[in-house]
Design an enzyme around this catalytic site. Structure first.
Site, PDB file in Angstrom:
ATOM      1  N   TYR A  25       0.831  -1.190   0.000  1.00 38.27           N
ATOM      2  CA  TYR A  25       0.000   0.000   0.000  1.00 38.27           C
ATOM      3  C   TYR A  25       0.871   1.248   0.000  1.00 38.27           C
ATOM      4  O   TYR A  25       2.009   1.239   0.467  1.00 38.27           O
ATOM      5  CB  TYR A  25      -0.921   0.028   1.232  1.00 38.27           C
ATOM      6  CG  TYR A  25      -1.941  -1.058   1.249  1.00 38.27           C
ATOM      7  CD1 TYR A  25      -3.087  -0.956   0.473  1.00 38.27           C
ATOM      8  CD2 TYR A  25      -1.776  -2.193   2.031  1.00 38.27           C
ATOM      9  CE1 TYR A  25      -4.039  -1.951   0.483  1.00 38.27           C
ATOM     10  CE2 TYR A  25      -2.719  -3.201   2.040  1.00 38.27           C
ATOM     11  CZ  TYR A  25      -3.846  -3.071   1.267  1.00 38.27           C
ATOM     12  OH  TYR A  25      -4.790  -4.058   1.273  1.00 38.27           O
ATOM     13  N   LYS A  26       0.307   2.320  -0.520  1.00 39.59           N
ATOM     14  CA  LYS A  26       1.017   3.593  -0.532  1.00 39.59           C
ATOM     15  C   LYS A  26       0.861   4.269   0.819  1.00 39.59           C
ATOM     16  O   LYS A  26      -0.235   4.390   1.337  1.00 39.59           O
ATOM     17  CB  LYS A  26       0.471   4.506  -1.632  1.00 39.59           C
ATOM     18  CG  LYS A  26       0.748   3.983  -3.040  1.00 39.59           C
ATOM     19  CD  LYS A  26       0.242   4.941  -4.084  1.00 39.59           C
ATOM     20  CE  LYS A  26       0.537   4.432  -5.488  1.00 39.59           C
ATOM     21  NZ  LYS A  26       0.039   5.346  -6.521  1.00 39.59           N
ATOM     22  N   THR A  27       1.966   4.724   1.395  1.00 36.30           N
ATOM     23  CA  THR A  27       1.945   5.402   2.673  1.00 36.30           C
ATOM     24  C   THR A  27       2.420   6.831   2.493  1.00 36.30           C
ATOM     25  O   THR A  27       3.332   7.104   1.720  1.00 36.30           O
ATOM     26  CB  THR A  27       2.859   4.689   3.684  1.00 36.30           C
ATOM     27  OG1 THR A  27       4.176   4.623   3.148  1.00 36.30           O
ATOM     28  CG2 THR A  27       2.358   3.280   3.949  1.00 36.30           C
TER      29      THR A  27
END
Length: 640
Positions: A25-27
């Site tokens: 996931y993009k953080t």
């Protein structure tokens, strides 16, 4: 001072800095800077009437402890975030590097205690020693003889944000002081501070400042003040602020960004997807080698070998294969990619249905919250808002073809509108938007097992309702942010103790444990009464069902009920020829609850529909009749 998130900032010249974590996931990174006042009044312990609180910390030490606690927490929940501590009003001055003064970047009476960067164990240890060692704190926290310029402090914070976090999605500045009106008697200094405040606002830091002649459109002050604590003192409010931050400190995860949302033919907008609620688990970010003098990060490597010759095999020699019909079918990586490719990521509306048609059991994945993005398609926000309001007003949902990312398995999804939710203070708890609810396929749904259900009598239900009412949470609201995962927190606590050379804790703190004494006090007597009533009702039920197998409903031989059942069977058999095409309402209800309506004959279903006034087409097939009967039963059960 809170940050301006992507929802409010609109279009920026700089792109937000994002990473991909170990889960894919993009953080999003945050930069947090504490600016703490070291004036003489901030170094004086607050006067307390209660003698038990005479050992309370000074406001400066309390703010440092809050920063230390927040740094401990954020280094685990948001390991990519940067944090720094800037002291102002000190006798000594210190900035990022030694040659700052030679470049004309001297900031008198500003001491950069911790530079804005990802905090390490050394930084946390130093801050811990400072807040726990009075002698070291007294030596460092020496107030200056002359007042510090707030314009200089804000300019120093601006320089730190610009050099250390130029492309971060949010920049937060917490200004801790007891002087609400600095430079009250100097108009020039006030104007200079307002100019520096405007520079911070333009940089992306949300800040409220007074209007100046050169900037008449300055942000207006917030009209609604924060709710004060019971004691009303600033230290309690500061601790409350820290608790509020910790409850919202779960990492933000972006599932996708700037994905195409096709509402209709030729109507396309851009959206972003977020994981709002997700189970947090311990995640290893890297390997650590402990054999040296100090722990070091280790880079792992792997080698593929042939099973027969032990020869090293390169990746280009590897092909994936699948068994089919007793043979092995191999594919190249390009062929595998083509097989898995169902098109570009997209959320495409294929129709609309009433929201009431979505069953509660059609849920086997976490829903994704989507929000418009103006980066690719200008005007996405207006179209998205119009769709959300229309669906919410009409209680409708959209059926969509959903591919969240490349090479992902396409699914059907329900696009459900979500309204804005505010707490009692008017603070937004959940923003308005749309939820993508993945729907199960036919093979994902399991049949309900055929079990004998004994309906509880009304007297037991009424007594249990009283027990449940006594055990409700305050305001009947469950907030998962207030109940951290005890096993996860225990893991982080052990990890922190090992990294900071602290003593290992003895037992974990578990806020999910029931409050047994309070439960016994509020509902103990009602539970005992319910148990006694349950025994009485069970004896009554056992007498009424004597001689009958509770599992299968069969009757034992030789029992008194057996003769009655035999007579009843003969009577039923004699009249079955007359009413073979009829079924009672009770039997139809049982067939509906056990999903056995489709096993009834067409004649029985048509006769029942005719009796209930359900109109059927002349050429209706059995599947259509089953759907009509199921819909009729669903409406009747919902009304009851």
């Amino acid at each position: 001072m809170a940050d301006r998130s992507n929802y409010n900032r609109g279009q920026e010249d700089e792109e937000d800095e994002e990473d991909i974590d170990e889960t894919g996931y993009k953080t999003t990174k945050d930069a947090v800077l504490f600016a703490i006042d070291v004036s003489p009044t901030m170094l004086t312990k607050p006067y307390q009437l209660d003698s038990k609180k005479t050992d309370r910390d000074t406001p400066t030490i309390a703010a440092l402890k809050c920063a230390y606690s927040l740094m401990q927490q954020r280094i685990i929940s948001n390991p990519n975030d940067m944090m720094g501590i800037l002291l102002f009003g000190t006798q000594d001055s210190r900035f990022q590097d030694e040659d700052a003064s030679s470049r004309g970047l001297s900031y008198p009476h500003c001491y950069l205690l911790t530079d804005l960067e990802v905090p390490g164990a050394r930084d946390i240890k130093r801050l811990r020693d400072l807040v726990n060692d009075e002698d070291e704190a007294k030596q460092l926290l020496q107030p200056s003889d002359e007042p510090v310029s707030m314009a200089n402090v804000l300019f120093c914070a601006n320089q730190i944000f610009t050099t250390k976090a130029p492309n971060f999605s949010s920049r937060r500045l917490f200004l801790v002081t007891d002087n609400d009106t600095p430079h009250d008697d100097d108009k020039a200094l006030r104007s200079a501070a307002a100019v520096r405040a405007k520079d911070l606002y333009d940089l992306g830091v949300d800040i409220i400042y007074s209007a100046i002649p050169s900037d008449p459109d300055a942000p207006a002050p917030v009209t609604k003040a924060s709710r004060a604590s019971a004691s009303g003192d600033g230290l309690t409010l500061l601790q409350s602020l820290l608790s509020n931050i910790n409850s919202r400190s779960s990492p933000r995860r972006a599932l996708f960004s700037n994905m195409s949302f096709e509402i209709g033919p030729g109507l396309k907008i851009s959206i972003k997807g977020y994981i709002i609620v997700k189970r947090q688990e311990p995640a290893r970010s890297s390997y650590v080698y402990m054999g040296g003098e100090r722990p070091q990060l280790a880079a792992g490597s792997s080698t593929l070998q042939a099973e027969d010759t032990a020869r090293s095999v390169d990746k280009v020699e590897i092909r994936k294969a699948y068994k089919f019909g007793g043979e092995t079918v191999s594919f190249t990586p390009e062929e595998i990619s083509d097989v898995r490719n169902f098109g570009d990521p997209v959320l495409r509306i294929i129709g609309f249905k009433p929201l009431s048609m979505l069953p509660i059991w059609a849920n086997h994945r976490p829903s994704t919250f989507i929000y418009p993005s103006e980066e690719d398609i200008i005007g996405s926000t207006r179209v998205f808002s119009a769709l959300q309001q229309k669906l919410l007003k009409g209680q409708k949902m959209g059926l969509a073809w959903y591919i969240p990312r490349r090479n992902a398995t396409p699914t059907l999804a329900a696009v459900i509108p979500g309204a804005e939710r505010l707490d009692e203070d008017g603070v937004q708890v959940m923003p308005p938007g749309l939820w993508v609810h993945v729907l199960p396929f036919a093979d994902d749904v399991r049949a309900i097992p055929d079990t004998t259900v004994v309906q509880a009598p009304d007297v037991l239900i009424d007594k249990m309702r009283t027990i449940v009412q006594q055990l409700q949470l305050p305001k009947a609201v469950y907030d998962p942010k207030k109940y951290p995962n005890p096993s996860l927190q225990w893991f982080y606590r052990i990890l922190q103790a090992l990294a900071l050379d602290e003593d290992l804790p003895e037992k974990p703190e578990d806020k999910t444990l029931p409050r047994y004494r309070q439960i016994d006090k509020r509902a103990g007597n009602y539970v005992v009464e319910w148990g006694s009533e349950l025994e009485e009702q069970y004896e009554i039920w056992k007498k009424a069902n004597a001689g009958r197998n509770t599992a299968t409903g069969a009757t034992k031989r030789g029992s008194a009920a057996a003769g009655e059942d035999t007579k009843r069977t003969k009577t039923t058999a004699s009249t079955s020829s007359k009413s073979s095409d009829s079924i009672s309402d009770e039997d139809m209800r049982k067939a509906f609850e056990t999903s056995k309506i489709s096993k009834l004959t067409v004649a029985v279903l048509k006769a029942w529909c005719k009796e209930k006034g359900v109109k059927l087409p002349a050429t209706a097939k059995k599947g259509d009749i089953v759907d009509e009967v199921t819909g009729y039963m669903e409406s009747k059960m919902s009304l009851s």
